[in-house]
Design an enzyme around this catalytic site. Structure first.
Site, PDB file in Angstrom:
ATOM      1  N   GLN A 103       9.189  27.675   2.549  1.00 38.76           N
ATOM      2  CA  GLN A 103       9.258  26.392   1.820  1.00 38.76           C
ATOM      3  C   GLN A 103      10.890  26.069   2.036  1.00 38.76           C
ATOM      4  O   GLN A 103      10.953  24.770   2.452  1.00 38.76           O
ATOM      5  CB  GLN A 103       8.603  26.403   0.562  1.00 38.76           C
ATOM      6  CG  GLN A 103       8.837  25.073  -0.331  1.00 38.76           C
ATOM      7  CD  GLN A 103       8.551  24.960  -1.648  1.00 38.76           C
ATOM      8  OE1 GLN A 103       9.022  24.058  -2.524  1.00 38.76           O
ATOM      9  NE2 GLN A 103       7.984  26.379  -2.072  1.00 38.76           N
ATOM     10  N   HIS A 160       0.825  -1.272  -0.018  1.00 35.80           N
ATOM     11  CA  HIS A 160      -0.097   0.023   0.098  1.00 35.80           C
ATOM     12  C   HIS A 160       0.831   1.316  -0.126  1.00 35.80           C
ATOM     13  O   HIS A 160       1.833   1.219   0.560  1.00 35.80           O
ATOM     14  CB  HIS A 160      -0.921   0.133   1.391  1.00 35.80           C
ATOM     15  CG  HIS A 160      -2.191  -0.930   1.306  1.00 35.80           C
ATOM     16  ND1 HIS A 160      -1.765  -2.306   1.397  1.00 35.80           N
ATOM     17  CD2 HIS A 160      -3.247  -0.710   1.189  1.00 35.80           C
ATOM     18  CE1 HIS A 160      -3.322  -2.714   1.402  1.00 35.80           C
ATOM     19  NE2 HIS A 160      -3.936  -1.660   1.461  1.00 35.80           N
ATOM     20  N   ASN A 201       8.074  -3.481   3.440  1.00 37.12           N
ATOM     21  CA  ASN A 201       6.440  -3.174   3.744  1.00 37.12           C
ATOM     22  C   ASN A 201       6.501  -3.509   5.102  1.00 37.12           C
ATOM     23  O   ASN A 201       5.435  -2.908   5.805  1.00 37.12           O
ATOM     24  CB  ASN A 201       5.795  -4.030   2.792  1.00 37.12           C
ATOM     25  CG  ASN A 201       4.436  -3.886   2.788  1.00 37.12           C
ATOM     26  OD1 ASN A 201       3.951  -2.606   3.055  1.00 37.12           O
ATOM     27  ND2 ASN A 201       3.482  -4.735   2.595  1.00 37.12           N
ATOM     28  N   ASP A 252      14.390  18.011   0.882  1.00 34.79           N
ATOM     29  CA  ASP A 252      15.024  18.343  -0.213  1.00 34.79           C
ATOM     30  C   ASP A 252      15.542  17.110  -0.763  1.00 34.79           C
ATOM     31  O   ASP A 252      15.847  17.137  -2.106  1.00 34.79           O
ATOM     32  CB  ASP A 252      16.267  19.225   0.216  1.00 34.79           C
ATOM     33  CG  ASP A 252      15.880  20.727   0.304  1.00 34.79           C
ATOM     34  OD1 ASP A 252      14.650  20.968  -0.297  1.00 34.79           O
ATOM     35  OD2 ASP A 252      16.597  21.505   0.851  1.00 34.79           O
ATOM     36  N   GLU A 270      12.142  22.495   4.243  1.00 30.90           N
ATOM     37  CA  GLU A 270      12.491  21.268   3.329  1.00 30.90           C
ATOM     38  C   GLU A 270      13.984  21.023   3.546  1.00 30.90           C
ATOM     39  O   GLU A 270      14.209  20.096   3.134  1.00 30.90           O
ATOM     40  CB  GLU A 270      12.182  21.744   1.868  1.00 30.90           C
ATOM     41  CG  GLU A 270      10.644  21.835   1.475  1.00 30.90           C
ATOM     42  CD  GLU A 270      10.510  21.809   0.053  1.00 30.90           C
ATOM     43  OE1 GLU A 270      11.350  22.110  -0.787  1.00 30.90           O
ATOM     44  OE2 GLU A 270       9.303  21.694  -0.481  1.00 30.90           O
ATOM     45  N   GLU A 285      13.416  15.483  -2.892  1.00 28.87           N
ATOM     46  CA  GLU A 285      12.996  16.148  -4.471  1.00 28.87           C
ATOM     47  C   GLU A 285      14.352  15.933  -5.421  1.00 28.87           C
ATOM     48  O   GLU A 285      13.885  15.733  -6.486  1.00 28.87           O
ATOM     49  CB  GLU A 285      13.039  17.743  -4.119  1.00 28.87           C
ATOM     50  CG  GLU A 285      11.571  18.324  -3.246  1.00 28.87           C
ATOM     51  CD  GLU A 285      11.657  19.412  -3.161  1.00 28.87           C
ATOM     52  OE1 GLU A 285      10.479  19.959  -3.071  1.00 28.87           O
ATOM     53  OE2 GLU A 285      12.634  20.171  -3.089  1.00 28.87           O
ATOM     54  N   ASP A 343       8.467  18.527  -6.948  1.00 32.40           N
ATOM     55  CA  ASP A 343       8.726  19.838  -6.141  1.00 32.40           C
ATOM     56  C   ASP A 343       7.465  19.853  -5.126  1.00 32.40           C
ATOM     57  O   ASP A 343       6.389  19.979  -5.521  1.00 32.40           O
ATOM     58  CB  ASP A 343       8.316  21.156  -7.263  1.00 32.40           C
ATOM     59  CG  ASP A 343       8.489  22.440  -6.352  1.00 32.40           C
ATOM     60  OD1 ASP A 343       8.957  22.244  -5.185  1.00 32.40           O
ATOM     61  OD2 ASP A 343       8.222  23.309  -6.885  1.00 32.40           O
ATOM     62  N   PHE A 344       7.920  19.498  -3.856  1.00 29.46           N
ATOM     63  CA  PHE A 344       6.873  19.325  -2.764  1.00 29.46           C
ATOM     64  C   PHE A 344       6.318  20.482  -2.306  1.00 29.46           C
ATOM     65  O   PHE A 344       7.410  21.445  -2.174  1.00 29.46           O
ATOM     66  CB  PHE A 344       7.194  18.327  -1.768  1.00 29.46           C
ATOM     67  CG  PHE A 344       7.497  17.003  -2.271  1.00 29.46           C
ATOM     68  CD1 PHE A 344       6.440  16.049  -2.650  1.00 29.46           C
ATOM     69  CD2 PHE A 344       9.066  16.563  -2.351  1.00 29.46           C
ATOM     70  CE1 PHE A 344       6.795  14.798  -3.183  1.00 29.46           C
ATOM     71  CE2 PHE A 344       9.208  15.035  -2.994  1.00 29.46           C
ATOM     72  CZ  PHE A 344       8.052  14.429  -3.304  1.00 29.46           C
TER      73      PHE A 344
END
Length: 333
Positions: free
Chosen positions: A323, A180, A211, A304, A327, A307, A313-314
Site C-alpha cells: 500500500q 456526477h 465538470n 498520498d 500510494e 489522503e 485512508d484509501f
C-alpha cells in the site's frame, strides 16, 4: 415491514397473530409482527402489524422473498408473499473491496458519514452538506453497453426518514452543474444502472469548467482503460467549503478529487495487487479561474496527496508495505 389485517366478522376474529419468514434477508423463520407500538409499529391496536428488520451488512444485492401467515383463533389463515430488492453491491463487484476510506457506517446517528450501498456504487453521505463525502465504484466492460443517458435527476428515497432530500431544482440558477461522482457513462449496461447515477446523492455542485473539462476527460480516460482489458476501482469525492446553494442547504466544494487503482481483468483482485500496481489521484479546483480545456494530467497527484487533503485512508485492506509503495508513486503514463 407492515401487514394490514382486516379482522373477520362472522364470527369475529380473536387472537390474531402475524408471523413472517425472514430467512431470505438474514432473519428468523418465525418472526412475530407486532401491533403494540414496539418493534417498528407506529400505532398500537390499529390492526397494522409491523416489524423493523435489520439487513445484515454482508448480504449481497438482489431479489429476496419474504413470506408471512396471518391467523386467528377461529382457525382462519391468509398467506402473503413479498419480493424485496436489496440494494447492495453485486457479488464479486464490491467497490469497497480494498477498504472503506472514512469508515462510513449505515447508522443513522452517523449522519455525516452515512454509508449507502447500491448495486451500481457505494457512498458516504454527509447530511450537513447534502452531498456525498465520496462515491466508490468499479468499472470494466461488463458495466459498459448501449443504454442511453436517462437524465432523470431525482431525490434519493433511500435516505433516512426526516433527512432533506435534494431536488434537481435545487441546482437551478446556481451557476453549478449537477456534477456526477459515479458518471452516467460508466453505467450503460442497462437503463436501471444508468438511471441510478442520476440520484441526487450522487451529485455535487460542480463548476462547469471542471465538470465539462478535465473531470469529463478523466472519466473518458478510465473507460478507455476498461476497453483495453482493465478493471478500475474508483473513489471520487469533495473537499472544502466555498459557500452554499439552495438557500444554504447544499455546500459547494472547493475541490473535487478522485483516486483510481487499475488491474488487468481477472479474479481475486485483492490478492493480485502488487508493488507494481498502478494507482494515483487527481485534485481539480472547483472555483474560478479554471480553463475547461486544461488536460486532466495537469491535476494528477499521488494517492498520498489525496489522503493528506481528505484525511481518508484509501486501499487500507492492501498489505501495508504494498500500500505504501503504490500510494506514494507518481504516475507518469
Amino acid at each position: 415491514m407492515t401487514i394490514t389485517v382486516i379482522p373477520a366478522t362472522t364470527p369475529p376474529s380473536t387472537g390474531i397473530a402475524v408471523v413472517g419468514n425472514l430467512t431470505d434477508i438474514g432473519g428468523s423463520a418465525n418472526q412475530q409482527f407486532f401491533d403494540d407500538g414496539t418493534n417498528g409499529d407506529q400505532t398500537p391496536g390499529d390492526n397494522i402489524y409491523s416489524y423493523l428488520a435489520v439487513i445484515p451488512g454482508d448480504i449481497t444485492g438482489g431479489f429476496r422473498n419474504v413470506t408471512a401467515t396471518v391467523s386467528d383463533a377461529q382457525g382462519r389463515t391468509v398467506n402473503l408473499n413479498q419480493v424485496l430488492t436489496i440494494n447492495a453491491p453485486l457479488p464479486d463487484d464490491d467497490p469497497l473491496l480494498f477498504g472503506n476510506p472514512s469508515n462510513a457506517t449505515a447508522d443513522i446517528a452517523n449522519e455525516n458519514n452515512y454509508l449507502m450501498l447500491k448495486p451500481q456504487y457505494s457512498l458516504s453521505y454527509n447530511r450537513s452538506k447534502a452531498t456525498p463525502n465520496w462515491v466508490a465504484w468499479r468499472v470494466d466492460t461488463t458495466w459498459l453497453g448501449d443504454a442511453p443517458r436517462q437524465d432523470d435527476f431525482r431525490p434519493d428515497t433511500a435516505l433516512p426518514v426526516g433527512w432533506y432530500r435534494v431536488e434537481s431544482a435545487d441546482y437551478t440558477g446556481s451557476g453549478y452543474d449537477r456534477g456526477h461522482m459515479c458518471p452516467s457513462g460508466d453505467r450503460t449496461r442497462s437503463i436501471p444502472d444508468n438511471s441510478a447515477t442520476f440520484l441526487m446523492t450522487n451529485m455535487v455542485p460542480q463548476l462547469p469548467a471542471n465538470n465539462q473539462g478535465p473531470w469529463e476527460q478523466f472519466e473518458s480516460y478510465t473507460r478507455t482503460l476498461a476497453n483495453q482489458g482493465n478493471e478500475i476501482y474508483v473513489i471520487s469525492g469533495v473537499h472544502g467549503n466555498a459557500g452554499t446553494i439552495a438557500q444554504g442547504r447544499i455546500v459547494i466544494p472547493l475541490v473535487t478529487w478522485k483516486v483510481v487503482l487499475i488491474l488487468p481483468n481477472g479474479t481475486n483482485d485483492l490478492s493480485r495487487v502488487n508493488k507494481g500496481t498502478r494507482a494515483f489521484g487527481i485534485i481539480v479546483p472547483n472555483q474560478p479561474p479554471l480553463n475547461q480545456s486544461t488536460p486532466w494530467r495537469n491535476f494528477r497527484v499521488t494517492v498520498d496527496a489525496v489522503e493528506i487533503l481528505t484525511g481518508y485512508d484509501f486501499f487500507s485492506k492492501i498489505p501495508k508495505g504494498t500500500q505504501e509503495i503504490i500510494e506514494r508513486r507518481r504516475d507518469r503514463e
